[in-house]
Design a protein around this motif. Structure first.
Motif, mmCIF file in Angstrom:
data_model
loop_
_atom_site.group_PDB
_atom_site.id
_atom_site.type_symbol
_atom_site.label_atom_id
_atom_site.label_comp_id
_atom_site.label_asym_id
_atom_site.label_seq_id
_atom_site.Cartn_x
_atom_site.Cartn_y
_atom_site.Cartn_z
ATOM 1 N N UNK A 1 44.879 -36.453 59.222
ATOM 2 C CA UNK A 1 44.430 -35.090 58.951
ATOM 3 C C UNK A 1 43.203 -34.855 59.825
ATOM 4 N N UNK A 2 43.076 -33.657 60.374
ATOM 5 C CA UNK A 2 41.972 -33.386 61.298
ATOM 6 C C UNK A 2 41.290 -32.072 60.939
ATOM 7 N N UNK A 3 39.965 -32.052 61.107
ATOM 8 C CA UNK A 3 39.188 -30.849 60.837
ATOM 9 C C UNK A 3 37.737 -31.103 61.205
ATOM 10 N N UNK A 4 36.939 -30.050 61.100
ATOM 11 C CA UNK A 4 35.488 -30.193 61.131
ATOM 12 C C UNK A 4 35.011 -30.214 59.689
ATOM 13 N N UNK A 5 34.334 -31.292 59.296
ATOM 14 C CA UNK A 5 33.769 -31.399 57.952
ATOM 15 C C UNK A 5 32.851 -30.203 57.701
ATOM 16 N N UNK A 6 32.740 -29.747 56.459
ATOM 17 C CA UNK A 6 31.850 -28.612 56.179
ATOM 18 C C UNK A 6 30.411 -28.805 56.643
ATOM 19 N N UNK A 7 29.953 -30.033 56.736
ATOM 20 C CA UNK A 7 28.596 -30.253 57.222
ATOM 21 C C UNK A 7 28.526 -30.347 58.749
ATOM 22 N N UNK A 8 29.663 -30.570 59.392
ATOM 23 C CA UNK A 8 29.699 -30.622 60.854
ATOM 24 C C UNK A 8 29.634 -29.224 61.446
ATOM 25 N N UNK A 9 30.263 -28.252 60.789
ATOM 26 C CA UNK A 9 30.289 -26.890 61.329
ATOM 27 C C UNK A 9 28.886 -26.301 61.485
ATOM 28 N N UNK A 10 28.039 -26.324 60.449
ATOM 29 C CA UNK A 10 26.685 -25.781 60.649
ATOM 30 C C UNK A 10 25.835 -26.619 61.590
ATOM 31 N N UNK A 11 26.088 -27.923 61.646
ATOM 32 C CA UNK A 11 25.334 -28.743 62.600
ATOM 33 C C UNK A 11 25.597 -28.269 64.019
ATOM 34 N N UNK B 1 20.962 -22.881 52.805
ATOM 35 C CA UNK B 1 21.430 -21.497 52.980
ATOM 36 C C UNK B 1 21.642 -21.100 54.435
ATOM 37 N N UNK B 2 20.858 -21.703 55.350
ATOM 38 C CA UNK B 2 20.986 -21.334 56.755
ATOM 39 C C UNK B 2 22.329 -21.749 57.354
ATOM 40 N N UNK B 3 23.025 -22.683 56.693
ATOM 41 C CA UNK B 3 24.296 -23.153 57.224
ATOM 42 C C UNK B 3 25.517 -22.556 56.561
ATOM 43 N N UNK B 4 25.318 -21.721 55.550
ATOM 44 C CA UNK B 4 26.448 -21.212 54.770
ATOM 45 C C UNK B 4 27.391 -20.367 55.618
ATOM 46 N N UNK B 5 26.852 -19.493 56.442
ATOM 47 C CA UNK B 5 27.712 -18.606 57.236
ATOM 48 C C UNK B 5 28.619 -19.396 58.166
ATOM 49 N N UNK B 6 28.067 -20.424 58.826
ATOM 50 C CA UNK B 6 28.891 -21.249 59.726
ATOM 51 C C UNK B 6 29.946 -22.013 58.945
ATOM 52 N N UNK B 7 29.574 -22.542 57.781
ATOM 53 C CA UNK B 7 30.552 -23.245 56.952
ATOM 54 C C UNK B 7 31.699 -22.321 56.570
ATOM 55 N N UNK B 8 31.369 -21.138 56.113
ATOM 56 C CA UNK B 8 32.412 -20.232 55.645
ATOM 57 C C UNK B 8 33.292 -19.759 56.798
ATOM 58 N N UNK B 9 32.697 -19.510 57.957
ATOM 59 C CA UNK B 9 33.501 -19.118 59.126
ATOM 60 C C UNK B 9 34.456 -20.233 59.525
ATOM 61 N N UNK B 10 33.936 -21.469 59.539
ATOM 62 C CA UNK B 10 34.774 -22.616 59.874
ATOM 63 C C UNK B 10 35.898 -22.788 58.862
ATOM 64 N N UNK B 11 35.582 -22.661 57.580
ATOM 65 C CA UNK B 11 36.590 -22.806 56.532
ATOM 66 C C UNK B 11 37.695 -21.776 56.708
ATOM 67 N N UNK B 12 37.318 -20.532 56.969
ATOM 68 C CA UNK B 12 38.343 -19.495 57.157
ATOM 69 C C UNK B 12 39.243 -19.820 58.351
ATOM 70 N N UNK B 13 38.666 -20.336 59.418
ATOM 71 C CA UNK B 13 39.466 -20.696 60.599
ATOM 72 C C UNK B 13 40.439 -21.827 60.269
ATOM 73 N N UNK B 14 39.995 -22.798 59.503
ATOM 74 C CA UNK B 14 40.865 -23.909 59.129
ATOM 75 C C UNK B 14 41.996 -23.441 58.204
#
Length: 292
Positions: free
Chosen positions: A76-86, A127-140
């Motif tokens: 299984x492949x993805x960007x972990x939720x903590x990798x996206x905001x990083x 909180x500063x990383x929430x938007x990137x996490x949510x954008x990444x999640x939607x893409x996945x």
């Protein structure tokens, strides 16, 4: 007297399962054993196949390579939720987009059965990383639907937003909550939507009664088991490194919670995992070529 050092020796091989089940979520790249050793040891315990998770682009590529070469392993492949905001915060939005594009190419490979682990993690990301996490999640989510592959969700202290985004985007037909961490109410909500719930070794922890309550109400036809190894080693081996061969310890504890015979629950879990990830029974596809 000084306290003794913690025991770090590998736990012993448990009594093997008579009905083989899969480890639906493991990180072989973080374990001490070689892949071949881990697969062989797991098979001794009645654990096959293993779903190897890639959490960033390099690890995702490694997962795809291993699944192409090693019978008994899928990826299984993805960007972990903590990798996206990083990526977004340290390297920029273009870096996040490039990594998501790389994941999308890997996800097309036939030995890659799922898009994950993706989702939301409000425990380690502020909180500063929430938007990137949510954008990444939607893409996945969109990618899993586009490729008709399972979606594997990491949900930590973000239950409401995870469920909301799945509703807004439309969940894939096969959605798996990895290391399910909700309560009984959430388990009922997931069951109503047909989401699979995968339980890990933390279901055996003394302070995990809400998790056991969730397992108790989860329908047997939606339950999976995992190690998340080398993390979440089940009791009585907590504090020592986890590995796929320890699945029987967790599964037996799960059967006790559900008041089911171990073999009966194992039969459910084996069928559920094959249905969730869509791998053939028996056997494994031949090696695959990675995209260049």
């Amino acid at each position: 007297m000084p306290s003794s050092s913690p025991d770090r020796t590998p736990p012993p091989l448990p009594e093997p399962l008579t009905t083989p089940v899969a480890d639906s979520h493991t990180h072989l790249d973080m374990q001490d054993a070689t892949v071949a050793e881990a697969v062989a040891r797991a098979a001794e315990a009645g654990v096959t196949p293993l779903i190897q998770i890639g959490c960033d682009l390099p690890r995702a590529r490694w997962a795809a390579e291993v699944a192409a070469e090693q019978p008994g392993v899928w990826a299984a492949v993805a960007l972990h939720p903590n990798e996206a905001p990083r990526l977004a915060l340290e390297e920029g939005e273009d870096a996040l987009d490039a990594a998501l594009a790389g994941i999308a190419e890997l996800a097309k490979l036939p030995q890659v059965l799922a898009v994950g682990e993706t989702g939301l993690d409000y425990f380690r990301t502020g909180p500063e990383g929430v938007a990137a996490q949510q954008r990444s999640f939607r893409r996945h989510i969109a990618l899993a639907k586009e490729l008709d592959k399972a979606l594997v969700i990491h949900d930590r202290e973000a239950h409401a937003d995870v469920l909301r985004l799945l509703d807004e985007e439309g969940a894939p037909e096969r959605t798996v909550f990895h290391c399910f961490s909700g309560d009984a109410e959430m388990a009922r909500e997931c069951a109503a939507k047909g989401y699979f719930m995968s339980f890990a070794g933390n279901v055996t922890f003394k302070n995990a009664q809400p998790l056991r309550d969730a397992l108790a109400v989860a329908p047997p036809e939606l339950v999976l088991v995992e190690t998340d190894a080398p993390f979440l080693t089940p009791a009585p081996y907590r504090g020592r490194a986890n590995a796929p061969y320890l699945i029987p310890v967790t599964l037996r504890a799960m059967a006790e919670v559900k008041g089911m015979a171990v073999d009966t629950l194992a039969e459910h879990v084996a069928r559920n995992t094959a249905r969730a990830f869509g791998y053939p029974e028996p056997g494994h596809l031949s090696p695959r070529t990675l995209p260049r």
